[in-house]
Design a protein around this motif. Structure first.
Motif, PDB file in Angstrom:
ATOM      1  N   UNK A 243       0.800  -1.202   0.000  1.00 50.94           N
ATOM      2  CA  UNK A 243       0.000   0.000   0.000  1.00 50.94           C
ATOM      3  C   UNK A 243       0.847   1.273   0.000  1.00 50.94           C
ATOM      4  N   UNK A 244       0.243   2.311  -0.509  1.00 51.97           N
ATOM      5  CA  UNK A 244       0.780   3.661  -0.358  1.00 51.97           C
ATOM      6  C   UNK A 244       0.032   4.229   0.835  1.00 51.97           C
ATOM      7  N   UNK A 245       0.750   4.525   1.915  1.00 52.68           N
ATOM      8  CA  UNK A 245       0.095   5.042   3.122  1.00 52.68           C
ATOM      9  C   UNK A 245       0.330   6.542   3.229  1.00 52.68           C
ATOM     10  N   UNK A 246      -0.738   7.247   3.553  1.00 57.63           N
ATOM     11  CA  UNK A 246      -0.728   8.698   3.669  1.00 57.63           C
ATOM     12  C   UNK A 246      -0.824   9.082   5.141  1.00 57.63           C
ATOM     13  N   UNK A 247       0.061   9.964   5.575  1.00 59.59           N
ATOM     14  CA  UNK A 247       0.034  10.422   6.959  1.00 59.59           C
ATOM     15  C   UNK A 247      -1.082  11.431   7.168  1.00 59.59           C
ATOM     16  N   UNK A 248      -1.853  11.236   8.232  1.00 55.49           N
ATOM     17  CA  UNK A 248      -2.951  12.134   8.590  1.00 55.49           C
ATOM     18  C   UNK A 248      -2.848  12.465  10.072  1.00 55.49           C
ATOM     19  N   UNK A 249      -3.506  13.534  10.467  1.00 54.30           N
ATOM     20  CA  UNK A 249      -3.460  13.927  11.876  1.00 54.30           C
ATOM     21  C   UNK A 249      -4.580  13.307  12.706  1.00 54.30           C
ATOM     22  N   UNK A 250      -5.620  12.769  12.038  1.00 52.03           N
ATOM     23  CA  UNK A 250      -6.716  12.121  12.757  1.00 52.03           C
ATOM     24  C   UNK A 250      -7.234  10.984  11.890  1.00 52.03           C
TER      25      UNK A 250
ATOM     26  N   UNK B 201      -3.506   3.354   2.198  1.00 51.73           N
ATOM     27  CA  UNK B 201      -3.668   3.328   3.635  1.00 51.73           C
ATOM     28  C   UNK B 201      -3.447   4.689   4.243  1.00 51.73           C
ATOM     29  N   UNK B 202      -3.747   4.750   5.514  1.00 50.97           N
ATOM     30  CA  UNK B 202      -3.535   5.957   6.308  1.00 50.97           C
ATOM     31  C   UNK B 202      -2.709   5.581   7.521  1.00 50.97           C
ATOM     32  N   UNK B 203      -1.973   6.545   8.037  1.00 50.74           N
ATOM     33  CA  UNK B 203      -1.317   6.352   9.330  1.00 50.74           C
ATOM     34  C   UNK B 203      -1.344   7.649  10.097  1.00 50.74           C
ATOM     35  N   UNK B 204      -1.299   7.534  11.431  1.00 51.93           N
ATOM     36  CA  UNK B 204      -1.300   8.687  12.322  1.00 51.93           C
ATOM     37  C   UNK B 204      -0.270   8.459  13.419  1.00 51.93           C
ATOM     38  N   UNK B 205       0.564   9.460  13.648  1.00 47.20           N
ATOM     39  CA  UNK B 205       1.530   9.380  14.752  1.00 47.20           C
ATOM     40  C   UNK B 205       0.784   9.343  16.080  1.00 47.20           C
ATOM     41  N   UNK B 206       1.237   8.496  16.980  1.00 45.77           N
ATOM     42  CA  UNK B 206       0.664   8.433  18.327  1.00 45.77           C
ATOM     43  C   UNK B 206       1.150   9.600  19.180  1.00 45.77           C
ATOM     44  N   UNK B 207       2.402   9.973  19.011  1.00 43.86           N
ATOM     45  CA  UNK B 207       3.005  11.085  19.738  1.00 43.86           C
ATOM     46  C   UNK B 207       2.748  12.364  18.931  1.00 43.86           C
ATOM     47  N   UNK B 208       1.840  13.195  19.412  1.00 49.09           N
ATOM     48  CA  UNK B 208       1.439  14.398  18.673  1.00 49.09           C
ATOM     49  C   UNK B 208       2.555  15.439  18.603  1.00 49.09           C
TER      50      UNK B 208
END
Length: 132
Positions: free
Chosen positions: A61-68, A109-116
């Protein structure tokens, strides 16, 4: 020295594909050099090309970083009618993530950092002082 990244996926119908990816990415293509091809600069120096052709089985997958990730998942289910997907996390991984497919079978896909704090530092590094 590597200084940019371009990745390409294929869709069987460029008009439908371009419309679908405009909704996914919340923007019009940045560059349409010729018929059957559209390109978006996702972040400075990182391009996604959507080309008319036969999608490749098993790509991504190509995963895109999102904030939520939860809000983005809900938006995509509503606006693009994608199937719901599970959001995963593991204690040793600094992000949570989920994978889905576009109508042509491309894995995204999407991913979000746990550490804001880390997330904001990454955004600042990549985009400059642009508020998200």
């Amino acid at each position: 020295m590597i200084f940019e990244l371009t990745t390409q996926i294929r869709v069987s119908n460029i008009a439908e594909g371009q419309k679908w990816y405009e909704i996914l990415l919340n923007k019009q293509p940045d560059f349409i050099p010729h018929e059957g091809f559209a390109e978006w600069e996702l972040i400075p120096g990182c391009w996604l090309q959507v080309a008319e052709g036969n999608p490749k089985e098993g790509n991504g997958p190509i995963r895109l970083g999102v904030t939520n990730i939860e809000a983005e998942k809900a938006r995509l289910i509503k606006e693009l009618n994608i199937d719901s997907f599970e959001i995963h996390s593991r204690s040793e991984v600094p992000v949570k993530w989920g994978t889905f497919t576009d109508p042509w079978g491309n894995h995204l896909g999407l991913f979000e950092y746990l550490d804001k704090t880390e997330e904001q530092e990454r955004i600042k590094t990549i985009r400059g002082n642009v508020e998200v």
